[in-house]
Design a protein around this motif. Structure first.
Motif, PDB file in Angstrom:
ATOM      1  N   LEU A 236      22.660  -4.678   9.288  1.00  0.00           N
ATOM      2  CA  LEU A 236      23.904  -5.337   8.860  1.00  0.00           C
ATOM      3  C   LEU A 236      23.855  -5.690   7.378  1.00  0.00           C
ATOM      4  CD1 LEU A 236      24.549  -7.748  11.881  1.00  0.00           C
ATOM      5  CD2 LEU A 236      25.718  -5.588  11.353  1.00  0.00           C
ATOM      6  N   GLU A 237      22.704  -6.176   6.930  1.00  0.00           N
ATOM      7  CA  GLU A 237      22.590  -6.567   5.531  1.00  0.00           C
ATOM      8  C   GLU A 237      22.728  -5.376   4.589  1.00  0.00           C
ATOM      9  OE1 GLU A 237      18.945  -8.651   5.060  1.00  0.00           O
ATOM     10  OE2 GLU A 237      19.563 -10.356   6.303  1.00  0.00           O
ATOM     11  N   ASN A 238      22.421  -4.194   5.082  1.00  0.00           N
ATOM     12  CA  ASN A 238      22.520  -2.990   4.254  1.00  0.00           C
ATOM     13  C   ASN A 238      23.690  -2.107   4.665  1.00  0.00           C
ATOM     14  OD1 ASN A 238      19.941  -2.818   2.428  1.00  0.00           O
ATOM     15  ND2 ASN A 238      19.219  -3.540   4.430  1.00  0.00           N
ATOM     16  N   SER A 239      24.668  -2.709   5.334  1.00  0.00           N
ATOM     17  CA  SER A 239      25.811  -1.954   5.832  1.00  0.00           C
ATOM     18  C   SER A 239      26.883  -1.786   4.749  1.00  0.00           C
ATOM     19  CB  SER A 239      26.425  -2.658   7.042  1.00  0.00           C
ATOM     20  OG  SER A 239      27.659  -2.070   7.385  1.00  0.00           O
ATOM     21  N   ARG A 240      27.173  -0.543   4.384  1.00  0.00           N
ATOM     22  CA  ARG A 240      28.280  -0.270   3.461  1.00  0.00           C
ATOM     23  C   ARG A 240      29.620  -0.502   4.141  1.00  0.00           C
ATOM     24  NH1 ARG A 240      24.314   3.255   1.665  1.00  0.00           N
ATOM     25  NH2 ARG A 240      24.152   3.459  -0.625  1.00  0.00           N
ATOM     26  N   THR A 241      29.678  -0.257   5.449  1.00  0.00           N
ATOM     27  CA  THR A 241      30.938  -0.400   6.185  1.00  0.00           C
ATOM     28  C   THR A 241      31.453  -1.838   6.107  1.00  0.00           C
ATOM     29  OG1 THR A 241      30.306   1.372   7.705  1.00  0.00           O
ATOM     30  CG2 THR A 241      32.079  -0.096   8.404  1.00  0.00           C
ATOM     31  N   LEU A 245      34.864  -2.911   4.187  1.00  0.00           N
ATOM     32  CA  LEU A 245      35.981  -3.459   4.965  1.00  0.00           C
ATOM     33  C   LEU A 245      36.507  -4.745   4.326  1.00  0.00           C
ATOM     34  CD1 LEU A 245      34.875  -2.914   8.689  1.00  0.00           C
ATOM     35  CD2 LEU A 245      36.883  -1.930   7.536  1.00  0.00           C
ATOM     36  N   ILE A 246      35.601  -5.665   4.015  1.00  0.00           N
ATOM     37  CA  ILE A 246      36.050  -6.928   3.434  1.00  0.00           C
ATOM     38  C   ILE A 246      36.447  -6.741   1.974  1.00  0.00           C
ATOM     39  CG2 ILE A 246      33.761  -7.735   2.690  1.00  0.00           C
ATOM     40  CD1 ILE A 246      36.590  -9.855   4.249  1.00  0.00           C
ATOM     41  N   ILE A 276      35.670  -6.840  -6.411  1.00  0.00           N
ATOM     42  CA  ILE A 276      35.179  -5.629  -7.076  1.00  0.00           C
ATOM     43  C   ILE A 276      33.653  -5.574  -6.964  1.00  0.00           C
ATOM     44  CG2 ILE A 276      34.907  -4.488  -9.313  1.00  0.00           C
ATOM     45  CD1 ILE A 276      37.708  -5.525 -10.021  1.00  0.00           C
ATOM     46  N   ALA A 277      33.003  -6.733  -7.132  1.00  0.00           N
ATOM     47  CA  ALA A 277      31.545  -6.794  -7.007  1.00  0.00           C
ATOM     48  C   ALA A 277      31.106  -6.433  -5.585  1.00  0.00           C
ATOM     49  CB  ALA A 277      31.037  -8.179  -7.382  1.00  0.00           C
ATOM     50  N   ILE A 278      31.819  -6.922  -4.573  1.00  0.00           N
ATOM     51  CA  ILE A 278      31.469  -6.610  -3.176  1.00  0.00           C
ATOM     52  C   ILE A 278      31.513  -5.113  -2.926  1.00  0.00           C
ATOM     53  CG2 ILE A 278      32.318  -6.800  -0.801  1.00  0.00           C
ATOM     54  CD1 ILE A 278      33.124  -9.699  -1.457  1.00  0.00           C
ATOM     55  N   ILE A 279      32.550  -4.456  -3.448  1.00  0.00           N
ATOM     56  CA  ILE A 279      32.684  -3.010  -3.238  1.00  0.00           C
ATOM     57  C   ILE A 279      31.622  -2.238  -4.013  1.00  0.00           C
ATOM     58  CG2 ILE A 279      34.179  -1.020  -3.674  1.00  0.00           C
ATOM     59  CD1 ILE A 279      36.564  -2.893  -3.113  1.00  0.00           C
ATOM     60  N   LEU A 280      31.438  -2.595  -5.285  1.00  0.00           N
ATOM     61  CA  LEU A 280      30.558  -1.807  -6.145  1.00  0.00           C
ATOM     62  C   LEU A 280      29.080  -2.016  -5.837  1.00  0.00           C
ATOM     63  CD1 LEU A 280      32.368  -2.011  -9.595  1.00  0.00           C
ATOM     64  CD2 LEU A 280      32.491  -0.221  -7.858  1.00  0.00           C
ATOM     65  N   HIS A 281      28.713  -3.174  -5.286  1.00  0.00           N
ATOM     66  CA  HIS A 281      27.318  -3.356  -4.860  1.00  0.00           C
ATOM     67  C   HIS A 281      27.021  -2.604  -3.569  1.00  0.00           C
ATOM     68  CE1 HIS A 281      25.387  -6.006  -7.730  1.00  0.00           C
ATOM     69  NE2 HIS A 281      26.458  -6.765  -7.777  1.00  0.00           N
ATOM     70  N   GLN A 282      28.069  -2.270  -2.819  1.00  0.00           N
ATOM     71  CA  GLN A 282      28.007  -1.394  -1.645  1.00  0.00           C
ATOM     72  C   GLN A 282      27.414  -2.034  -0.401  1.00  0.00           C
ATOM     73  OE1 GLN A 282      26.744   2.675  -2.283  1.00  0.00           O
ATOM     74  NE2 GLN A 282      27.154   2.523  -4.480  1.00  0.00           N
ATOM     75  N   THR A 283      26.457  -2.943  -0.537  1.00  0.00           N
ATOM     76  CA  THR A 283      25.885  -3.590   0.646  1.00  0.00           C
ATOM     77  C   THR A 283      25.807  -5.099   0.419  1.00  0.00           C
ATOM     78  OG1 THR A 283      23.566  -3.517  -0.055  1.00  0.00           O
ATOM     79  CG2 THR A 283      24.446  -1.548   1.037  1.00  0.00           C
ATOM     80  N   PRO A 284      25.879  -5.896   1.503  1.00  0.00           N
ATOM     81  CA  PRO A 284      25.734  -7.346   1.358  1.00  0.00           C
ATOM     82  C   PRO A 284      24.413  -7.749   0.720  1.00  0.00           C
ATOM     83  CG  PRO A 284      26.655  -6.827   3.509  1.00  0.00           C
ATOM     84  CD  PRO A 284      26.249  -5.523   2.882  1.00  0.00           C
ATOM     85  N   LYS A 285      23.333  -7.027   1.026  1.00  0.00           N
ATOM     86  CA  LYS A 285      22.023  -7.400   0.492  1.00  0.00           C
ATOM     87  C   LYS A 285      21.994  -7.277  -1.027  1.00  0.00           C
ATOM     88  CE  LYS A 285      17.073  -6.563   0.855  1.00  0.00           C
ATOM     89  NZ  LYS A 285      15.993  -5.807   1.539  1.00  0.00           N
TER      90      LYS A 285
END
Length: 435
Positions: A236-241, A245-246, A276-285
């Protein structure tokens, strides 16, 4: 020439300007004494004013902390870092780096002050990674672009008086931005500063033997993005999906916001930076790793902003801010009122570093005076706005996010800012008085 002229200012600031926390403590005590001596209030009454106002900037404090954090997270993404590095590559010499960072900061600050603070500091670091340039002046140049914010698209005073239902509408009505932000005199001041401020900064560049360069550890701020999967939660922490989504939900909101006619303000800038940061970092981690780096520089904002709110409480409740404004107004004429409004706003801004808060204090004095003298009311309002922006070059309050990103202290840059303050003050005064 300006390198030699700025050296005494840099030396003086280095010796005598305390840490911003001590600076705000000293300002607090000065406000206490002034309220007692000049306004006749007792010590306990002044302390009550201070305590009552102490938490009045909590929302704003959080917004400023988010300016730092969300801006850092966005800029630490590989894509944005690459863009900044490519633009930084346009500068081939230290002198070109100083001019380029000033110009970029001026443009960004004219669009939105929060955007300008973050972009200027992060772009300066991108330049420092590629060019050996005097780092304190580079960061000072990035911060000096902030001077145009109140004459730009997000200027709080011109936007307030252009809004129906504003608190002085019964006195002056609604004044459109065509008479303030886009008035000839204001645009002329902005254009003049776009030319003069980069040149002043360039002329202060010291010789290579006198230059101080950035600490490589400060410039190497890219978070660890290694992917390690040891447990189910790691997926989950490395989930791009999940991130996308968020993230794209936030982008959809931003798109609809502007389609509905929304304008730039601090909240929407922070919202854009975050998603923009959430999308470009790609994963929550990866996002959280960047966040951990970003929050390290936010301590100054957390501890100091409540003290400035307390000072504002003293200045407004005691009548001290109004007395300062009235003192300048008493010697003004219709032609000179914008000039004296500018100076009084600059002085008040040292104690009340908030454009909206300052207008709430000074409008009740400046507007009746403008009407009685027959002065140009939009020009007087913009004079207060420019005075507020002008002495930000002396007041470390707004520099805190920049300093946190850059890894410097206020004393490192304020000597150079003081030179810009002197020269820009002449330019702004001339524009308000004679154009």
């Amino acid at each position: 020439m300006l390198d030699k002229a700025s050296r005494p200012l840099v030396s003086m600031v280095d010796k005598y300007l305390p840490d911003p926390y001590l600076f705000v403590i000293i300002l607090t005590l000065v406000a206490f004494i002034a309220a007692m001596v000049f306004e006749g209030h007792g010590p306990m009454a002044v302390i009550e004013m201070w305590g009552d106002g102490f938490w009045n900037l909590l929302t704003f404090s959080m917004q400023m902390l988010l300016v730092l954090v969300t801006g850092f997270m966005m800029a630490s993404t590989p894509l944005v870092r690459g863009i900044l590095n490519r633009i930084a590559g346009l500068a081939k010499t230290p002198g070109q780096a100083i001019i380029l960072v000033t110009f970029v900061a001026l443009i960004a600050s004219w669009i939105n002050w929060g955007f300008g603070l973050v972009v200027g500091a992060l772009f300066a670091k991108a330049l420092a990674r590629q060019i050996r340039v005097h780092y304190p002046l580079l960061i000072a140049s990035a911060y000096s672009g902030f001077i145009v914010w109140h004459g730009g698209l997000a200027g709080s005073i011109p936007l307030v008086i252009a809004t129906e239902g504003h608190f002085t509408e019964d006195v002056i009505g609604v004044i459109g931005t065509g008479d303030t932000i886009f008035a000839f005199f204001n645009l002329a001041i902005v254009v003049a500063l776009f030319i003069i401020v980069p040149l002043v900064n360039r002329l202060m560049l010291p010789a290579e033997k006198d230059s101080v360069y950035a600490d490589p550890n400060v410039l190497d701020d890219e978070p660890d993005t290694a992917v390690v999967i040891n447990r189910p939660a790691d997926h989950l922490e490395n989930s791009r999906t999940l991130a996308w989504l968020i993230g794209f939900s936030g982008i959809a909101f931003i798109f609809q916001y502007f389609m509905d006619g929304g304008g730039l303000n601090l909240n929407i800038v922070n919202f854009m930076f975050l998603f923009i940061a959430i999308i470009l970092h790609q994963t929550p981690k990866r996002l959280l790793a960047s966040l951990n780096e970003a929050v390290k520089g936010g301590a100054g904002i957390v501890i100091q902003f409540p003290f400035y709110a307390g000072i504002m409480g003293v200045m407004t409740a005691s009548g001290l801010a109004a007395s300062i404004s009235s003192g300048f107004v008493s010697i003004a004429s219709a032609e000179s009122l914008p000039f004296w409004s500018f100076l009084s706003a600059g002085l008040v801004n040292i104690f009340v570093p908030s454009g909206g808060g300052q207008w709430a204090v000074q409008a009740s004095v400046m507007l009746p005076a403008a009407q009685e003298l027959g002065a140009d009311i939009p020009r007087v309002a913009m004079a207060v706005a420019w005075g507020d922006a002008w002495t930000n070059l002396l007041q470390p309050f707004w520099a805190l996010p920049v300093l946190a990103i850059a890894g410097l202290k206020a004393k490192d840059i304020m000597g150079y800012c003081l030179m810009v303050l002197i020269i820009s003050g002449v330019v702004i005064s001339a524009g308000l008085t004679w154009l």
